[in-house]
Scaffold this active site. Structure first.
Site, short mmCIF file in Angstrom:
data_model
loop_
_atom_site.label_atom_id
_atom_site.label_comp_id
_atom_site.label_asym_id
_atom_site.label_seq_id
_atom_site.Cartn_x
_atom_site.Cartn_y
_atom_site.Cartn_z
N TYR A 117 38.74 -12.79 6.74
CA TYR A 117 39.27 -12.47 5.52
C TYR A 117 40.49 -11.63 5.30
CZ TYR A 117 34.36 -13.76 4.23
OH TYR A 117 33.31 -14.61 3.97
N HIS A 150 30.28 -16.58 12.56
CA HIS A 150 30.92 -17.03 11.14
C HIS A 150 30.71 -18.49 10.86
CE1 HIS A 150 33.99 -16.16 7.65
NE2 HIS A 150 33.03 -16.66 7.37
#
Length: 297
Positions: A71, A129
């Site tokens: 991110y 992830h």
């Protein structure tokens, strides 16, 4: 600002900083130490905006923050936490290692880099992830287990795992798999995965990203009907429905108004009729659907 407890913050700031009594009165339940409602920070890649949003969320009472190395905002999240001054043990902090960094050595190196950016000695939850790229169940999860044994992470999580991949991860991991973070909302109820995770011999928490389908739940008639009944919004009803399913929601929000709207979903109590109406929605919509996702293989 010095270190303060969440209860002190809610009591002292409800008048001084616009945190009204309705917000201050609410707090999410916890499961195994994890608040079952939090803040997602996907696409918060503007440093100043991310810092301000996280600080506002903490001031309201949010105590579960979710980020990821991918991110590009771990530094902003960490700085916001540091500036706010919350005691580390009062915060549940989660981050993720991306698919390009999931071999054994990369996991160990990148986890420490995430901790440095966040400015903490440990995270409460570290996720795989995506089960793509360098992911190999035994190799990757061996490194995650080592991180847990060294005290750098409290819990091991996976994200975007199907039932089959989760079964494999549970079988090969030396340490328990605590959570699976997936897209989930009334248009993608993840029934099979939810039932699997709830089994006594599995006992994996589900964490929902995109829990309001990026706002698209607002157009669903069944949610509108339930929302009108409770003087709520369809987004709040979607979040309340997830809570009824024992699923943790981490909606992303940047503005104070949206942070507040999401938080007030904690006061929406659905009855059996409401849940049945939402469960009867037939439309299905997946918003996060890359070609390399495991369900597309």
């Amino acid at each position: 600002m010095g270190s303060v407890s969440g209860e002190q913050v809610r009591e002292e700031e409800r008048e001084g900083d616009g945190i009204d009594e309705a917000v201050a009165a609410l707090s999410p339940p916890t499961t195994h130490g994890m608040p079952t409602f939090g803040l997602g920070t996907y696409q918060m890649d503007d440093y100043d905006e991310c810092v301000e949003s996280v600080r506002t969320a903490l001031r309201m009472g949010y105590r579960h923050l979710d980020t990821a190395e991918g991110y590009d905002n771990e530094d902003a999240v960490g700085d916001a936490v540091d500036e706010y001054g919350i005691e580390r043990e009062d915060l549940f902090l989660a981050t993720k290692i991306g698919p390009q960094n999931l071999d054994y050595d990369h996991v160990l190196t990148n986890a420490e880099e995430s901790l440095d950016r966040l400015g903490v000695e440990y995270v409460d939850l570290l996720y795989v992830h995506w089960p793509t790229g360098e992911y190999e169940a035994t190799d990757t999860l061996e490194a995650f287990a080592e991180l847990r044994q060294e005290g750098l992470i409290e819990r091991i999580g996976v994200s975007n795992f199907t039932v089959e991949l989760l079964e494999e991860a549970i079988e090969v991991s030396e340490e328990p798999i605590f959570a699976n973070q997936v897209e989930m909302h009334p248009l993608l109820p993840q029934t099979e995965l939810r039932q699997f995770c709830a089994q006594d011999d599995v006992d994996v928490e589900l964490v929902a990203y995109s829990p309001i389908a990026r706002g698209e739940v607002a157009d669903v008639e069944a949610l509108q009907v339930v929302a009108d009944k409770h003087d709520a919004t369809p987004q709040q009803v979607s979040l309340a429905w997830l809570r009824e399913k024992d699923v943790t929601a981490i909606p992303k929000a940047t503005s104070e108004d949206h942070l507040r709207e999401n938080w007030l979903s904690l006061g929406v109590e659905l009855d059996d009729e409401d849940v049945e109406r939402i469960d009867a929605i037939e439309e299905r919509r997946r918003l996060v659907d890359p070609d390399q996702a495991p369900w597309n293989q």
